[in-house]
Design a protein around this motif. Structure first.
Motif: not given
Length: 104
Positions: A60-74
């Motif tokens: 869950y932590a990795v999933w949300t981290g990927i989501g937060a990181l990717g969304t912020a960059i995009a």
């Protein structure tokens, strides 16, 4: 399939549906809304599949981290959101956290 790959795909889907929320305009635009719902569902299915083999907290932590990181960059590229030292530091901390969980 490798559970880390499945989890990564789930995280990428999370980025897509998070951005889709913006494009759906509060679910007032039909096709962006449908796309967002479909990708969100796929993201949850992939996450659940990855959790068969990975610890729940880590997945869950990795999933949300990927989501937060990717969304912020995009969002910087797609919506011209501002870039500041604090935002970059936060993103780097997310990356470090994801790497630490992967190695744990």
């Amino acid at each position: 399939m490798n559970p880390w790959l499945v989890l990564t795909l789930a995280g990428v889907c999370e980025v897509v549906w998070a951005l889709g929320l913006k494009y759906s305009d509060n679910f007032s635009r039909l096709w962006p809304s449908i796309g967002t719902i479909v990708i969100a569902f796929l993201s949850f299915v992939l996450l659940a599949n990855a959790m068969k083999s990975l610890p729940v907290g880590t997945a869950y932590a990795v999933w949300t981290g990927i989501g937060a990181l990717g969304t912020a960059i995009a969002a910087v590229y797609l919506f011209s959101e501002p870039v500041s030292a604090m935002r970059v530091t936060g993103i780097l901390l997310i990356v470090i956290g994801i790497a630490a969980l992967k190695m744990a």
